[in-house]
Design an enzyme around this catalytic site. Sequence first.
Site, PDB file in Angstrom:
ATOM      1  N   TYR A   5     -19.062 -18.444   9.400  1.00  0.00           N
ATOM      2  CA  TYR A   5     -17.884 -17.855  10.044  1.00  0.00           C
ATOM      3  C   TYR A   5     -18.272 -17.426  11.457  1.00  0.00           C
ATOM      4  O   TYR A   5     -17.511 -17.572  12.409  1.00  0.00           O
ATOM      5  CB  TYR A   5     -17.403 -16.645   9.251  1.00  0.00           C
ATOM      6  CG  TYR A   5     -16.820 -17.000   7.899  1.00  0.00           C
ATOM      7  CD1 TYR A   5     -15.470 -17.276   7.768  1.00  0.00           C
ATOM      8  CD2 TYR A   5     -17.628 -17.088   6.773  1.00  0.00           C
ATOM      9  CE1 TYR A   5     -14.923 -17.611   6.539  1.00  0.00           C
ATOM     10  CE2 TYR A   5     -17.089 -17.416   5.540  1.00  0.00           C
ATOM     11  CZ  TYR A   5     -15.739 -17.682   5.428  1.00  0.00           C
ATOM     12  OH  TYR A   5     -15.215 -18.020   4.214  1.00  0.00           O
ATOM     13  N   ASN A  22      -4.606 -20.858   6.086  1.00  0.00           N
ATOM     14  CA  ASN A  22      -4.717 -22.281   5.764  1.00  0.00           C
ATOM     15  C   ASN A  22      -3.376 -23.021   5.731  1.00  0.00           C
ATOM     16  O   ASN A  22      -2.850 -23.290   4.663  1.00  0.00           O
ATOM     17  CB  ASN A  22      -5.404 -22.423   4.409  1.00  0.00           C
ATOM     18  CG  ASN A  22      -5.946 -23.824   4.239  1.00  0.00           C
ATOM     19  OD1 ASN A  22      -5.733 -24.682   5.093  1.00  0.00           O
ATOM     20  ND2 ASN A  22      -6.638 -24.058   3.167  1.00  0.00           N
ATOM     21  N   CYS A  66     -11.708 -26.117   5.063  1.00  0.00           N
ATOM     22  CA  CYS A  66     -12.165 -24.739   5.189  1.00  0.00           C
ATOM     23  C   CYS A  66     -13.247 -24.398   4.164  1.00  0.00           C
ATOM     24  O   CYS A  66     -13.863 -23.355   4.240  1.00  0.00           O
ATOM     25  CB  CYS A  66     -10.989 -23.782   5.063  1.00  0.00           C
ATOM     26  SG  CYS A  66      -9.942 -24.098   3.660  1.00  0.00           S
ATOM     27  N   HIS A  67     -13.481 -25.282   3.206  1.00  0.00           N
ATOM     28  CA  HIS A  67     -14.523 -25.021   2.210  1.00  0.00           C
ATOM     29  C   HIS A  67     -15.911 -25.247   2.795  1.00  0.00           C
ATOM     30  O   HIS A  67     -16.905 -24.926   2.173  1.00  0.00           O
ATOM     31  CB  HIS A  67     -14.307 -25.915   0.990  1.00  0.00           C
ATOM     32  CG  HIS A  67     -14.240 -27.366   1.301  1.00  0.00           C
ATOM     33  ND1 HIS A  67     -13.084 -27.988   1.737  1.00  0.00           N
ATOM     34  CD2 HIS A  67     -15.194 -28.311   1.271  1.00  0.00           C
ATOM     35  CE1 HIS A  67     -13.358 -29.271   1.925  1.00  0.00           C
ATOM     36  NE2 HIS A  67     -14.622 -29.484   1.662  1.00  0.00           N
ATOM     37  N   GLU A 125     -19.063 -33.208  -1.982  1.00  0.00           N
ATOM     38  CA  GLU A 125     -19.226 -33.812  -0.655  1.00  0.00           C
ATOM     39  C   GLU A 125     -20.680 -34.123  -0.346  1.00  0.00           C
ATOM     40  O   GLU A 125     -20.987 -35.073   0.363  1.00  0.00           O
ATOM     41  CB  GLU A 125     -18.668 -32.871   0.409  1.00  0.00           C
ATOM     42  CG  GLU A 125     -17.159 -32.761   0.356  1.00  0.00           C
ATOM     43  CD  GLU A 125     -16.587 -32.116   1.594  1.00  0.00           C
ATOM     44  OE1 GLU A 125     -15.408 -32.295   1.853  1.00  0.00           O
ATOM     45  OE2 GLU A 125     -17.339 -31.425   2.309  1.00  0.00           O
TER      46      GLU A 125
END
Length: 96
Positions: free
Chosen positions: A23, A46, A54-55, A81
Site C-alpha cells: 500500500y 473497488n 487489487c488483490h 496467479e
Amino acid sequence: MTPFARKVYKIVLSIPIGQVRSYKWIASKAGRPAAARSVGQILKQNPYPLFVPCHRVVKANGGLGGYRWGKKTKQRLLELEKEISKAILITKKGKR
DNA sequence: ATCATGACTAATG
DNA sequence: CCATTAGCCATGA
C-alpha cells in the site's frame, strides 16, 4: 472519482501478474508517501471488481493485507496467479 | 473548517 | 497469529 483515486487504480492496473506491491508503494507512486491508509480506503471502493487487480496489493511487512471478499480469497488468487505466471515462463522457454 | 472512518505502518507484548 | 498504541491521510458528511 477523485484524482488521487484515479492514480491509485492506474498504478494498481500496472502491477504484473504473479507480483505484488505494498500500500505504501502505491501511495508513494501516487505522490502521497504517507497515505498508505488512504490507498486502502480507495481500493475498498473497488469500482471495477475483478478488473482492477487489487488483490496484488499487500502490506509493507509482507502481510496479506485486507480484502473486500476476505483474505482467504485474496490468498487463493495470489497463489493461482503465481502458478499462472510460472506456466507462462515455461511456455516462453519451450517456444523459442 | 471539524469529525469520523479505515484493505496502513511500525513498534510492542 | 492476534491486540493495542500512536501516527498518518484521503474522503465524505
